[in-house]
Design a protein around this motif. Structure first.
Motif, PDB file in Angstrom:
ATOM      1  N   ALA A  97       0.829  -1.211   0.000  1.00 58.25           N
ATOM      2  CA  ALA A  97       0.000   0.000   0.000  1.00 58.25           C
ATOM      3  C   ALA A  97       0.858   1.254   0.000  1.00 58.25           C
ATOM      4  O   ALA A  97       0.566   2.233  -0.707  1.00 58.25           O
ATOM      5  N   GLU A  98       1.939   1.236   0.773  1.00 63.74           N
ATOM      6  CA  GLU A  98       2.837   2.387   0.834  1.00 63.74           C
ATOM      7  C   GLU A  98       3.461   2.684  -0.523  1.00 63.74           C
ATOM      8  O   GLU A  98       3.537   3.845  -0.957  1.00 63.74           O
ATOM      9  N   HIS A  99       3.865   1.643  -1.223  1.00 63.74           N
ATOM     10  CA  HIS A  99       4.550   1.851  -2.502  1.00 63.74           C
ATOM     11  C   HIS A  99       3.570   2.141  -3.642  1.00 63.74           C
ATOM     12  O   HIS A  99       3.922   2.853  -4.599  1.00 63.74           O
ATOM     13  N   ILE A 100       2.360   1.604  -3.554  1.00 60.47           N
ATOM     14  CA  ILE A 100       1.336   1.971  -4.537  1.00 60.47           C
ATOM     15  C   ILE A 100       1.005   3.453  -4.386  1.00 60.47           C
ATOM     16  O   ILE A 100       0.883   4.184  -5.383  1.00 60.47           O
ATOM     17  N   SER A 101       0.884   3.907  -3.164  1.00 61.83           N
ATOM     18  CA  SER A 101       0.603   5.330  -2.919  1.00 61.83           C
ATOM     19  C   SER A 101       1.715   6.206  -3.482  1.00 61.83           C
ATOM     20  O   SER A 101       1.452   7.250  -4.105  1.00 61.83           O
ATOM     21  N   ALA A 102       2.971   5.792  -3.285  1.00 61.18           N
ATOM     22  CA  ALA A 102       4.106   6.570  -3.790  1.00 61.18           C
ATOM     23  C   ALA A 102       4.111   6.606  -5.313  1.00 61.18           C
ATOM     24  O   ALA A 102       4.423   7.634  -5.923  1.00 61.18           O
ATOM     25  N   LEU A 103       3.737   5.488  -5.932  1.00 58.63           N
ATOM     26  CA  LEU A 103       3.686   5.439  -7.396  1.00 58.63           C
ATOM     27  C   LEU A 103       2.580   6.347  -7.930  1.00 58.63           C
ATOM     28  O   LEU A 103       2.795   7.105  -8.888  1.00 58.63           O
ATOM     29  N   TYR A 104       1.402   6.277  -7.319  1.00 55.59           N
ATOM     30  CA  TYR A 104       0.315   7.160  -7.735  1.00 55.59           C
ATOM     31  C   TYR A 104       0.718   8.631  -7.559  1.00 55.59           C
ATOM     32  O   TYR A 104       0.440   9.469  -8.417  1.00 55.59           O
ATOM     33  N   ALA A 105       1.375   8.922  -6.447  1.00 54.67           N
ATOM     34  CA  ALA A 105       1.795  10.304  -6.199  1.00 54.67           C
ATOM     35  C   ALA A 105       2.812  10.768  -7.233  1.00 54.67           C
ATOM     36  O   ALA A 105       2.779  11.927  -7.686  1.00 54.67           O
ATOM     37  N   PHE A 106       3.727   9.888  -7.628  1.00 54.09           N
ATOM     38  CA  PHE A 106       4.730  10.216  -8.645  1.00 54.09           C
ATOM     39  C   PHE A 106       4.057  10.646  -9.949  1.00 54.09           C
ATOM     40  O   PHE A 106       4.534  11.554 -10.641  1.00 54.09           O
ATOM     41  N   LEU A 107       2.934  10.022 -10.266  1.00 53.41           N
ATOM     42  CA  LEU A 107       2.219  10.311 -11.511  1.00 53.41           C
ATOM     43  C   LEU A 107       1.076  11.303 -11.304  1.00 53.41           C
ATOM     44  O   LEU A 107       0.285  11.534 -12.221  1.00 53.41           O
ATOM     45  N   ASP A 108       1.005  11.906 -10.112  1.00 55.17           N
ATOM     46  CA  ASP A 108      -0.045  12.873  -9.782  1.00 55.17           C
ATOM     47  C   ASP A 108      -1.439  12.287  -9.938  1.00 55.17           C
ATOM     48  O   ASP A 108      -2.379  12.962 -10.383  1.00 55.17           O
ATOM     49  N   LEU A 109      -1.594  11.023  -9.555  1.00 53.40           N
ATOM     50  CA  LEU A 109      -2.893  10.372  -9.545  1.00 53.40           C
ATOM     51  C   LEU A 109      -3.483  10.456  -8.142  1.00 53.40           C
ATOM     52  O   LEU A 109      -2.754  10.410  -7.147  1.00 53.40           O
TER      53      LEU A 109
END
Length: 317
Positions: free
Chosen positions: A256-268
């Motif tokens: 969950a932590e890394h999915i959140s970071a990935l979404y944040a990287f792409l401004d999702l």
């Protein structure tokens, strides 16, 4: 674009999906024309183009599907967009191919090599106007840049510098082991046909009778190191804000932590329910590939030297 050229794309056939086939570019274009026309305006306005980069067997299919599950993202499965750019396919047509590929993958159950990548509650395929579009074909993005590094700048220009690169790394020994085991495709056939609890015994039988290698292949260590060289060169060439690195083992431990970071990287947007759903299909506790195959001391030393050489592998030192 030379319509007589061919391009390798995944062949979706439900639960049996695991193959690629070569199709003429003209045929691919015809398949994609309806999606191209339908989504031309919305795809052109996307704020980012996500391109996976790195190594085979690194969890790209899983992470790509987690991205595609977001209602504002459309990620193709192994379309090889860098190959399409290299073949001078126009961007609107590439967008149509991405939409067609993602929808076709979803219609066939999002199964690849015997594993399901459907995220419950996810908006797989095209849902409204996407903010992020992209492709999951990481190793070939690197291989094509290795052959012609100017392709990287060509892609950035075509994508109007909206490109965002996602590097997923896992322990090099696991990548190299699986690359060795998969040579000849027997491994993939057995993986699809065998229940997970029986796979270890089935694999050992296939190794004993010579259908699958019992020891790591030096050529796969060479291949992995070559991918590292170009990946490092690409990372140095690109702006920091366009690059995101994920350590696969850390992702598995805290998805969950890394999915959140990935979404944040792409401004999702960060949807807690969607993030929990994506995290729920991350599989833990499998036998590492490195333990399914034999290693010589010299080969282990080579892998250790590779880990020391490349900074993006620092987590494994």
């Amino acid at each position: 674009m030379n319509r007589k050229q061919t391009h390798s794309v995944p062949y979706f056939e439900g639960d049996a999906s695991r193959w690629h086939h070569d199709l003429p570019l003209g045929r691919l274009a015809l398949q994609a024309i309806p999606a191209t026309l339908r989504h031309a305006t919305s795809f052109a306005r996307a704020q980012a183009f996500a391109q996976f980069v790195g190594f085979p067997r690194s969890g790209h299919s899983l992470i790509g599907s987690i991205l595609d599950a977001h209602p504002d993202a459309v990620i193709a499965h192994e379309l090889d967009v860098m190959g399409l750019i290299e073949k001078a396919v126009p961007l609107p047509l590439i967008h149509g191919m991405i939409a067609h590929n993602a929808s076709d993958f979803t219609a066939n159950g999002r199964t690849w090599n015997g594993l399901s990548y459907t995220i419950e509650g996810g908006s797989h395929g095209v849902a409204g106007r996407p903010l992020v579009v992209g492709d999951k074909k990481g190793d070939w993005a690197v291989r094509r840049c290795a052959q012609d590094f100017a392709l990287l700048d060509q892609a950035r220009k075509i994508l109007r510098n909206r490109d965002r690169w996602i590097l997923v790394v896992r322990h090099p020994a696991d990548n190299i082991a699986t690359m060795s085991l998969r040579k000849g495709r027997v491994y993939d056939d057995l993986r699809v046909a065998t229940a997970p609890r029986d796979f270890g015994d089935t694999l050992r039988t296939a190794q004993a009778d010579g259908r699958i290698v019992a020891n790591v292949l030096d050529e796969m260590i060479d291949d992995y190191e070559t991918l590292c060289v170009t990946t490092e060169k690409m990372q140095r060439h690109l702006p920091d804000e366009a690059w995101h690195t994920m350590i696969y083992e850390q992702f598995v431990d805290h998805p969950a932590e890394h999915i959140s970071a990935l979404y944040a990287f792409l401004d999702l947007s960060l949807d807690d329910a969607l993030i929990r759903s994506g995290a729920s299909i991350v599989r833990e506790g499998r036998t590492p590939s490195r333990d399914r195959i034999g290693w010589s001391a010299a080969q282990e030393d080579r892998v250790a030297a590779i880990i020391e050489r490349f900074e993006f592998l620092a987590a494994y030192r």
